[in-house]
Each structure stands twice: as structure tokens, then as C-alpha cells.
Design a protein around this motif. Sequence first.
Motif, PDB file in Angstrom:
ATOM      1  N   UNK A 212       0.828  -1.210   0.000  1.00 63.96           N
ATOM      2  CA  UNK A 212       0.000   0.000   0.000  1.00 63.96           C
ATOM      3  C   UNK A 212       0.858   1.255   0.000  1.00 63.96           C
ATOM      4  N   UNK A 213       1.963   1.213   0.724  1.00 59.54           N
ATOM      5  CA  UNK A 213       2.846   2.373   0.748  1.00 59.54           C
ATOM      6  C   UNK A 213       3.427   2.665  -0.624  1.00 59.54           C
ATOM      7  N   UNK A 214       3.920   1.626  -1.300  1.00 57.51           N
ATOM      8  CA  UNK A 214       4.483   1.798  -2.640  1.00 57.51           C
ATOM      9  C   UNK A 214       3.404   2.251  -3.617  1.00 57.51           C
ATOM     10  N   UNK A 215       2.211   1.655  -3.528  1.00 59.52           N
ATOM     11  CA  UNK A 215       1.112   2.052  -4.413  1.00 59.52           C
ATOM     12  C   UNK A 215       0.777   3.532  -4.251  1.00 59.52           C
ATOM     13  N   UNK A 216       0.768   4.001  -3.016  1.00 58.13           N
ATOM     14  CA  UNK A 216       0.437   5.404  -2.766  1.00 58.13           C
ATOM     15  C   UNK A 216       1.461   6.332  -3.402  1.00 58.13           C
ATOM     16  N   UNK A 217       2.739   5.979  -3.286  1.00 56.15           N
ATOM     17  CA  UNK A 217       3.781   6.797  -3.912  1.00 56.15           C
ATOM     18  C   UNK A 217       3.629   6.787  -5.431  1.00 56.15           C
ATOM     19  N   UNK A 225       2.344  14.687  -8.273  1.00 51.79           N
ATOM     20  CA  UNK A 225       2.555  15.148  -6.907  1.00 51.79           C
ATOM     21  C   UNK A 225       3.958  14.782  -6.443  1.00 51.79           C
ATOM     22  N   UNK A 226       4.471  15.554  -5.509  1.00 53.16           N
ATOM     23  CA  UNK A 226       5.787  15.289  -4.935  1.00 53.16           C
ATOM     24  C   UNK A 226       5.607  14.418  -3.685  1.00 53.16           C
ATOM     25  N   UNK A 227       6.033  13.153  -3.713  1.00 53.25           N
ATOM     26  CA  UNK A 227       5.850  12.266  -2.556  1.00 53.25           C
ATOM     27  C   UNK A 227       6.615  12.709  -1.312  1.00 53.25           C
ATOM     28  N   UNK A 228       7.534  13.683  -1.467  1.00 56.85           N
ATOM     29  CA  UNK A 228       8.385  14.082  -0.350  1.00 56.85           C
ATOM     30  C   UNK A 228       7.786  15.181   0.512  1.00 56.85           C
ATOM     31  N   UNK A 231       2.586  16.609   3.544  1.00 55.47           N
ATOM     32  CA  UNK A 231       1.222  16.106   3.362  1.00 55.47           C
ATOM     33  C   UNK A 231       1.217  14.731   2.701  1.00 55.47           C
ATOM     34  N   UNK A 232       2.015  14.581   1.652  1.00 51.48           N
ATOM     35  CA  UNK A 232       2.034  13.307   0.937  1.00 51.48           C
ATOM     36  C   UNK A 232       2.750  12.217   1.721  1.00 51.48           C
ATOM     37  N   UNK A 233       3.758  12.571   2.506  1.00 54.04           N
ATOM     38  CA  UNK A 233       4.399  11.595   3.378  1.00 54.04           C
ATOM     39  C   UNK A 233       3.401  11.089   4.424  1.00 54.04           C
TER      40      UNK A 233
END
Length: 267
Positions: A212-217, A225-228, A231-233
Motif C-alpha cells: 500500500x505504501x508503494x502504491x500510494x507513492x 505530486x511530490x511524494x516528499x 502532506x504526501x508523506x
Amino acid sequence: MATNPFDQYDAPAKNPFDEFDDTPAIAAAPGFAATAKRTAGQMLTSTARAIDDVTGPNLVTAAAREYGQGVIDRNPAGIQSIGDIAASPFLAIKEATGNVATQAGVGAAAAMGLEAVGQRIAGPAGAAVGRTVGGYLPMFAQEYGSIRDEQIEGGRESIPRALGAATAATALERVGPDGRIIFKGLKNPVERTVKQVAGQAGRDVLVEGATEGVQTVVEQLGAFKDPRTAENLGETALSTAMGGIGGGVAGGAHAAASSLKAGRSQP
């Protein structure tokens, strides 16, 4: 509550047209049922968006999105941050289970349905193709549609980028307990001890959480979007935690059901 144009004549008493005022929707209490409904609403709106990219916007998909969004709005999430999980662990379990149960249930139903169609058309080979397509299709439509919605909201659109991200995110579904439930069901059941069932559940916590974590990124990247960002983290951390919880429950339940079936089939 919304007003109608006759409200200006209310004073000093209400007028007969008040019965036509809009009544605000009452939100459901967070939990398993609300999450299952919200997930179904999300799958409907995302699928409608995916269809729009094939057929163009139309009245049917517009109605589907409106209905699905209404379901989402009436069933808000109770767990919206990592802190909420710590504060309400039992609610987190119910919501995580409601999400995975709906997604796996829809995927399994589509897989079995297209497997039967494929069997009638082309025998065992058609059945295998039908089950594979049916198992992946609902999740792909949800992934693609949600990424496209995020793109449109952010003002940067790319259908090829959404297709690539959705394909990668969907492929990961085969890794965790969702994949076992959708593609294998209770075929070839394996008898396990209670300790082995618990061990499988523990492994699925880790596998599904990481998935799920990888899918979200991947979804974030697909939507430009910037995963870093903070909010996105936070979104990734929440998806990882809730995915792990749901995966552990689903994986353990599937392992237990498989074991029971294997035991009953023994002479």
C-alpha cells in the motif's frame, strides 16, 4: 439547510413551500459498514472517470459520479491520520477491514464472473484469461480513475502517465492477501495450525503495508505530486499502516478459511 426563494415570505410564520427545502445528509458513524460503502463509492466514481476517457463525458457516467460522491460524503472516514490509529485502534481495524473486504470482494466477483464467461467461450484457457482480467480490471479502473481525478484537480493532465502509474499500482495487488483472495479464492486449500495461521497474518501485515505504501507513492507520482512533501508523506504513512492492518486481518481470515476447508476435505 439550503433555502428556497419563498423563504423571504416566512415572517412571521413559515410558508407551505418550506417542505421543499433541501435536507442535509446525515453522515453515518465511522466503522466497517461506512468504510465498505465509501470504498464502493470511490470505486464507482473512479470507474466512471476511466470510462469518460474512453467514451467521452456522458449522462450515465456523470450520474454515476454524482451518486458515488454522495455515498462518499455520507460515509466519512474516522481514521484520517496516524494519530487517529493510536487513539482509536479498534476503529482502525474496522475501517481497514471494510476497505480490503470491499475491494477484494468486488475483484473476486469480477474474476469469477469473467472466468465463467471465458470457460463458455474458450474452455480452460478462456477461463484462465477471464479470471485474470476480471481480477485486475476493477482495481485498475479505480487506480486509473482516481489518478486522473487528481490530475484534473491539480491542473496537469497526462493519460499515458496515469495509465503507467495505474498499471504499476494494480500489478502490486497480486503480491498481498488481496491477490490470493481474488485469484485463488479457496482453491487448493492448505491445512494449517493456529500458529501457522497467525504467522501468515503477521507476514501479510508487512507485505500489504509495504504494498500500500508503494502504491500510494506511485499514485502520487502519476498525479504529478511530490511524494516528499509533508502532506504526501503523511498520506503514505497512513496508507501503509491501514494497509498493514487490513492485510493482516484479510490474510489471517483467508488462511483460516483455507485451513478449515482443507480439514473438511480430508477423508
